[in-house]
Design a protein around this motif. Structure first.
Motif, mmCIF file in Angstrom:
data_model
loop_
_atom_site.group_PDB
_atom_site.id
_atom_site.type_symbol
_atom_site.label_atom_id
_atom_site.label_comp_id
_atom_site.label_asym_id
_atom_site.label_seq_id
_atom_site.Cartn_x
_atom_site.Cartn_y
_atom_site.Cartn_z
ATOM 1 N N ASP A 238 0.799 -1.052 -0.077
ATOM 2 C CA ASP A 238 -0.119 -0.005 0.238
ATOM 3 C C ASP A 238 0.958 1.305 0.122
ATOM 4 O OD1 ASP A 238 -2.333 -1.626 0.047
ATOM 5 O OD2 ASP A 238 -2.559 -1.372 2.042
ATOM 6 N N ASP A 239 2.138 1.061 0.439
ATOM 7 C CA ASP A 239 3.212 2.177 0.409
ATOM 8 C C ASP A 239 3.642 2.525 -0.936
ATOM 9 O OD1 ASP A 239 4.861 4.296 2.079
ATOM 10 O OD2 ASP A 239 6.195 2.928 0.765
ATOM 11 N N PRO A 240 3.656 3.718 -1.759
ATOM 12 C CA PRO A 240 4.013 3.665 -3.065
ATOM 13 C C PRO A 240 5.492 3.315 -3.181
ATOM 14 C CG PRO A 240 2.441 5.540 -2.440
ATOM 15 C CD PRO A 240 2.711 4.699 -0.945
ATOM 16 N N GLY A 241 6.158 3.958 -2.370
ATOM 17 C CA GLY A 241 7.814 3.577 -2.542
ATOM 18 C C GLY A 241 8.021 2.466 -2.414
ATOM 19 N N ARG A 242 7.630 1.480 -1.168
ATOM 20 C CA ARG A 242 7.975 0.374 -0.948
ATOM 21 C C ARG A 242 7.492 -0.678 -2.229
ATOM 22 N NH1 ARG A 242 6.651 -1.029 5.193
ATOM 23 N NH2 ARG A 242 5.265 0.738 4.690
ATOM 24 N N ARG A 243 6.068 -0.313 -2.530
ATOM 25 C CA ARG A 243 5.484 -1.120 -3.725
ATOM 26 C C ARG A 243 6.590 -0.743 -4.861
ATOM 27 N NH1 ARG A 243 0.526 -3.256 -4.846
ATOM 28 N NH2 ARG A 243 0.120 -3.476 -7.196
ATOM 29 N N ALA A 244 6.905 0.141 -5.493
ATOM 30 C CA ALA A 244 7.879 0.432 -6.449
ATOM 31 C C ALA A 244 9.062 -0.438 -6.272
ATOM 32 C CB ALA A 244 8.098 1.805 -6.464
ATOM 33 N N ALA A 245 9.586 -0.451 -5.190
ATOM 34 C CA ALA A 245 10.867 -1.130 -4.833
ATOM 35 C C ALA A 245 10.410 -2.598 -4.660
ATOM 36 C CB ALA A 245 11.486 -0.827 -3.312
ATOM 37 N N VAL A 246 9.595 -3.087 -4.369
ATOM 38 C CA VAL A 246 9.084 -4.539 -4.538
ATOM 39 C C VAL A 246 9.071 -4.971 -6.062
ATOM 40 C CG1 VAL A 246 7.288 -6.297 -4.074
ATOM 41 C CG2 VAL A 246 7.815 -4.749 -2.274
ATOM 42 N N ARG A 247 8.304 -4.202 -6.763
ATOM 43 C CA ARG A 247 8.360 -4.382 -7.980
ATOM 44 C C ARG A 247 9.519 -4.563 -8.844
ATOM 45 N NH1 ARG A 247 5.403 -0.315 -9.756
ATOM 46 N NH2 ARG A 247 3.427 -1.143 -9.880
ATOM 47 N N ASP A 248 10.582 -3.738 -8.303
ATOM 48 C CA ASP A 248 11.889 -3.697 -9.028
ATOM 49 C C ASP A 248 12.608 -4.868 -8.598
ATOM 50 O OD1 ASP A 248 14.222 -2.100 -10.355
ATOM 51 O OD2 ASP A 248 15.070 -2.482 -8.250
ATOM 52 N N PHE A 249 12.564 -5.104 -7.216
ATOM 53 C CA PHE A 249 13.248 -6.211 -6.744
ATOM 54 C C PHE A 249 12.828 -7.726 -7.384
ATOM 55 C CE2 PHE A 249 13.641 -10.143 -3.949
ATOM 56 C CZ PHE A 249 15.060 -9.973 -3.600
ATOM 57 N N VAL A 250 11.626 -7.728 -7.683
ATOM 58 C CA VAL A 250 10.899 -9.063 -8.156
ATOM 59 C C VAL A 250 11.507 -9.281 -9.616
ATOM 60 C CG1 VAL A 250 8.832 -10.210 -9.439
ATOM 61 C CG2 VAL A 250 8.858 -9.081 -6.966
ATOM 62 N N GLY A 251 11.661 -8.208 -10.582
ATOM 63 C CA GLY A 251 12.376 -8.240 -11.792
ATOM 64 C C GLY A 251 13.557 -8.666 -11.836
ATOM 65 N N ARG A 252 14.392 -8.127 -10.803
ATOM 66 C CA ARG A 252 15.706 -8.506 -10.643
ATOM 67 C C ARG A 252 15.984 -9.849 -9.952
ATOM 68 N NH1 ARG A 252 19.218 -3.559 -10.137
ATOM 69 N NH2 ARG A 252 18.095 -1.732 -10.591
ATOM 70 N N TYR A 253 15.113 -10.219 -8.997
ATOM 71 C CA TYR A 253 15.287 -11.504 -8.514
ATOM 72 C C TYR A 253 15.080 -12.661 -9.557
ATOM 73 C CZ TYR A 253 14.280 -15.936 -5.891
ATOM 74 O OH TYR A 253 14.266 -16.974 -5.019
ATOM 75 N N ASN A 254 13.970 -12.494 -10.459
ATOM 76 C CA ASN A 254 13.853 -13.431 -11.486
ATOM 77 C C ASN A 254 14.957 -13.456 -12.477
ATOM 78 O OD1 ASN A 254 11.326 -13.890 -10.407
ATOM 79 N ND2 ASN A 254 10.213 -12.525 -12.063
ATOM 80 N N LYS A 255 15.734 -12.414 -12.584
ATOM 81 C CA LYS A 255 16.929 -12.240 -13.503
ATOM 82 C C LYS A 255 18.156 -13.203 -12.709
ATOM 83 C CE LYS A 255 15.413 -9.940 -16.964
ATOM 84 N NZ LYS A 255 15.179 -10.591 -18.275
ATOM 85 N N ALA A 256 18.148 -12.857 -11.503
ATOM 86 C CA ALA A 256 19.202 -13.875 -10.893
ATOM 87 C C ALA A 256 18.776 -15.291 -10.744
ATOM 88 C CB ALA A 256 19.013 -13.407 -9.320
ATOM 89 N N LEU A 257 17.516 -15.836 -10.831
ATOM 90 C CA LEU A 257 17.284 -17.005 -11.291
ATOM 91 C C LEU A 257 17.842 -17.559 -12.450
ATOM 92 C CD1 LEU A 257 13.478 -17.299 -9.774
ATOM 93 C CD2 LEU A 257 15.546 -17.954 -8.586
ATOM 94 N N ASP A 258 17.539 -16.708 -13.369
ATOM 95 C CA ASP A 258 18.184 -17.082 -14.851
ATOM 96 C C ASP A 258 19.521 -17.273 -14.734
ATOM 97 O OD1 ASP A 258 15.391 -16.951 -15.881
ATOM 98 O OD2 ASP A 258 15.886 -14.817 -16.669
ATOM 99 N N TRP A 259 20.313 -16.417 -13.811
ATOM 100 C CA TRP A 259 21.752 -16.359 -13.900
ATOM 101 C C TRP A 259 21.997 -17.734 -13.049
ATOM 102 C CZ3 TRP A 259 24.948 -16.928 -9.572
ATOM 103 C CH2 TRP A 259 26.286 -16.537 -9.815
ATOM 104 N N ALA A 260 21.366 -18.061 -12.249
ATOM 105 C CA ALA A 260 21.710 -19.255 -11.287
ATOM 106 C C ALA A 260 21.760 -20.460 -12.280
ATOM 107 C CB ALA A 260 20.986 -19.584 -10.327
ATOM 108 N N ARG A 261 20.826 -20.568 -12.943
ATOM 109 C CA ARG A 261 20.636 -21.793 -14.011
ATOM 110 C C ARG A 261 21.960 -21.845 -15.172
ATOM 111 N NH1 ARG A 261 15.677 -20.125 -14.125
ATOM 112 N NH2 ARG A 261 15.771 -19.490 -16.699
ATOM 113 N N ALA A 262 22.345 -20.631 -15.516
ATOM 114 C CA ALA A 262 23.463 -20.435 -16.278
ATOM 115 C C ALA A 262 24.700 -20.428 -15.812
ATOM 116 C CB ALA A 262 23.343 -18.877 -17.131
#
Length: 332
Positions: A238-262
């Motif tokens: 519900d907090d705009p700042g933290r929601r934006a950070a969560v969205r950004d982190f989710v994208g980065r985390y998914n890229k980390a999963l890709d990196w781990a497989r590689a």
């Protein structure tokens, strides 16, 4: 490809577009210092607190280098299992945390004000297993009748696996002595013979196999969908700042999963350094923790609903959970 060039290629894909709020959302946030007058978010004024289990996620994103260039501050909080992590999430002590399907459902069933915002799926599920000590006469799940088993913590993926395996084998759960033990105590109990079997997950499964010579009685294949979730505290969303950070982190985390497989070897090396696990354990955990990440789509919701219905049948959940009501799809 070198680790440095691999990181660079991933980070190139992580260019973050400016995140802006609608005028209505900006007005709703009132005096939030992370929101500028034009409604955009200043991520440099945001701190995101992330709950992790046994250092696995922190080591993953640090190994992948995907947090390089982020504008917000990240604080990690480590837990031995999902149950205490989700309790911290429920209280707002952390903003987000990754947990398996069963403990996520247990938290939702207890009324936790959290939402599922992203899903991950295991490439291999051998890290979730029921293990028995080296030389145990127990050779099948049916042999657990009258024996003492620790499914680790109540409502955990280990608990779900044990109940599912017993149902598959036609063994009523009340014919097994269930002893809930935190991972450190369960490991000691398995080693000493105080329990006959342990239903748990990596890194504890890997450590039991490689350090104690434990053998797998039944893994999760065919009994679980291999799903884990990034869960978020509703107040953080519900907090705009933290929601934006969560969205950004989710994208980065998914890229980390890709990196781990590689880059499994580099991922294992850094995980071992951060967790202080022996190299052989770290390599096995790294191999079995390979996952893919993505949105909580209709298929994921249907599979999680199946787990929720099973958990209610097992008596762990007291009421029906409508999974779709507990998902926030707005971060993709």
């Amino acid at each position: 490809m070198s680790t440095r060039s691999t990181r660079r290629s991933f980070l190139t894909k992580l260019a973050v577009a400016p995140i802006a709020l609608s005028p209505l959302a900006a007005a709703a946030c009132g005096g939030n210092s992370a929101v500028r007058e034009d409604g955009s978010v200043d991520l440099t004024k945001v701190t995101l607190t992330i709950g992790d289990q046994a250092g696995i996620q922190q080591s993953l994103v640090e190994a992948a280098g995907v947090l390089d260039g982020k504008q917000y501050e990240v604080r990690w909080s480590q837990f031995a299992a999902a149950a205490p992590l989700l309790e911290a999430l429920r209280s707002g002590a952390v903003d987000i945390g990754l947990a398996g399907d069963a403990p996520t459902l247990n938290a939702l069933g207890s009324g936790a004000d959290i939402k599922i915002v992203s899903a991950t799926r295991s490439v291999r599920q051998y890290g979730l297993a029921i293990v028995v000590p080296q030389g145990s006469p127990i050779t099948s799940v049916a042999d657990l009748r009258g024996k003492t088993v620790s499914p680790t913590t109540p409502g955990s993926v280990g608990h779900y696996l044990l109940l599912s395996a017993l149902r598959e084998a036609g063994v009523p759960a009340n014919e097994v002595r269930i002893s809930f033990l935190e991972p450190v105590n369960a490991s000691a109990a398995l080693s000493s013979g105080a329990i006959d079997a342990w239903s748990t997950w990596d890194p504890y499964t890997a450590a039991a196999q490689l350090d104690q010579g434990a053998t797998v009685l039944r893994d999760a294949n065919g009994l679980a969908h291999g799903l884990s979730f990034i869960n978020a505290y509703q107040e953080a969303l519900d907090d705009p700042g933290r929601r934006a950070a969560v969205r950004d982190f989710v994208g980065r985390y998914n890229k980390a999963l890709d990196w781990a497989r590689a880059e499994p070897a580099e991922n294992a090396r850094i995980y071992g350094e951060l967790s202080h696990r022996p190299p052989n354990v770290a390599r096995l955990v790294s191999d079995r923790s390979q996952r893919t990440g993505g949105p909580v789509d209709d298929q994921v919701i249907a599979q999680l609903q199946e787990v929720a219905d099973n958990y209610r049948e097992f008596g762990v959940l007291r009421e029906h959970l409508a999974i779709a009501e507990h998902v926030d799809r707005g971060l993709y």
